[in-house]
Design an enzyme around this catalytic site. Structure first.
Site, PDB file in Angstrom:
ATOM      1  CE  LYS A   1      -4.158  -1.741   2.291  1.00  0.00           C
ATOM      2  NZ  LYS A   1      -4.876  -1.773   3.570  1.00  0.00           N
TER       3      LYS A   1
ATOM      4  CE  LYS B   1      -8.906 -10.796  -3.208  1.00  0.00           C
ATOM      5  NZ  LYS B   1      -8.331 -10.355  -1.957  1.00  0.00           N
TER       6      LYS B   1
ATOM      7  CE  LYS C   1     -18.729  -3.504  -5.171  1.00  0.00           C
ATOM      8  NZ  LYS C   1     -19.461  -3.036  -4.023  1.00  0.00           N
TER       9      LYS C   1
END
Ligand code: SF4
Length: 323
Positions: A111, A190, A193
């Site tokens: 991240k 994967k 959204k």
């Protein structure tokens, strides 16, 4: 008493990836073990967000979970920020967590590599996770393999706190989710959204077909007569999740012998999906028409969670000299 804690991001309506990968399993577990299911909005604010969108997505997630079969009379379903003890225990756990362990977490590295400026919440995310679980003294956490490192850190944090202030929190164990990772319709990444490769849990049959029809299959099947390898085809893996074992065996044979084309195979999958998803869709529509039922479920859940959290924190404060 065995107890499980499961957290899910308030990402709006569920898609079939997080339904198959997590929620379907929770629906079964709620009948076997006392279950706490938490919509983790405090985790969500570690990334950029809009307050109105967060409120809406939290609500949509609650509707999806109830429609998918989470029963508020069996499981405690609640929103994390309604129980402020989560942040209190997270602060306390911060004081026994080595900084180096946090910096070593793969998810933190990934991240932070994607962002110019990294807030401390991203670094401390696993500490809040440890607090989420421990507040209810849960001993089991259903997780996918990608969460195992964070859970190991939770165990380490709990061990350190127990060593310093006396045995109190159970070290949470992983209960691996049985369904393998669900890939998106592109068959490459994967289902997520943010990648736009999902099928919503409450999408209508026609909308599902519009997405399934062009979905990636075995690239070696160029012509209808080319035999395929189902093991490398995402459609086959969706069959394993939605179709009966007999149908899965039949699909395997028809694919390898080119008995079916991919469109026929996808039509059979559509029927299997519709059998499972149509009742969920119906419940979702009903809940949308009765928002008071969702309020009631979340309110009751928050009350139950608050009662246990408060009792846990009383002991924690006493042991730590915070009275
Ligand atoms: Fe995939 Fe079915 Fe086509 Fe085989 S027949 S490649 S399993 S879609």
């Amino acid at each position: 008493m065995p107890r499980i804690f499961s957290g899910i991001q308030p990402s709006g309506e569920l898609h079939i990836g997080n339904y198959l990968g997590a929620v379907k399993n929770w629906v079964v577990l709620q009948h076997e073990i006392e279950s706490f299911i938490c919509i983790v909005d405090l985790h969500a604010i570690t990334l950029e967000y809009e307050p109105d969108a967060l409120r809406r997505r939290t609500r949509e997630m609650a509707v999806s979970l109830l429609a998918a079969g989470i029963d508020p009379t069996r499981a405690t379903l609640f929103v994390q920020s309604r129980v402020p003890e989560h942040t209190e225990l997270a602060w306390i756990f911060n004081t026994v967590t080595p900084l180096g362990e946090l910096e070593r977490q793969t998810q933190f590295k990934e991240k932070s590599a994607r962002q110019e400026s990294v807030n401390a919440g991203i670094l401390n995310y696993p500490v809040l996770q440890a607090a989420d679980i421990s507040l209810y003294r849960a001993d089991t956490v259903p997780v996918g393999e990608d969460q195992l490192q964070h859970l190991e850190l939770s165990r380490e944090i709990v061990r350190r706190w127990n060593n310093r202030f006396g045995e109190f929190f159970p070290e949470p164990r992983a209960r691996l989710t049985p369904t393998r990772r669900i890939m998106g319709l592109d068959g490459q990444t994967k289902m997520s959204k943010s990648l736009g490769n999902t099928i919503g849990l409450m999408e209508e049959r026609d909308a599902i077909w519009a997405k399934l029809r062009p979905a990636m299959t075995d690239p070696a099947r160029v012509r209808r007569t080319d035999p395929g390898n189902p093991e490398i085809c995402n459609i086959f893996h969706l069959h394993k999740a939605f179709s009966s074992p007999e149908t899965v065996r039949h699909v395997d044979l028809q694919c390898r012998t080119a008995g079916w084309g991919c469109i026929e195979c996808k039509q059979v999958l559509l029927d299997s999906m519709d059998r499972e998803l149509a009742p969920i869709r119906t419940r979702g529509v009903e809940l949308a028409g009765h928002p008071e039922r969702v309020d009631q479920a979340l309110g009751d859940g928050a009350q139950t969670a608050q009662r246990i959290a408060s009792s846990t924190m009383t002991t924690v404060r006493e042991r730590m000299g915070l009275t």
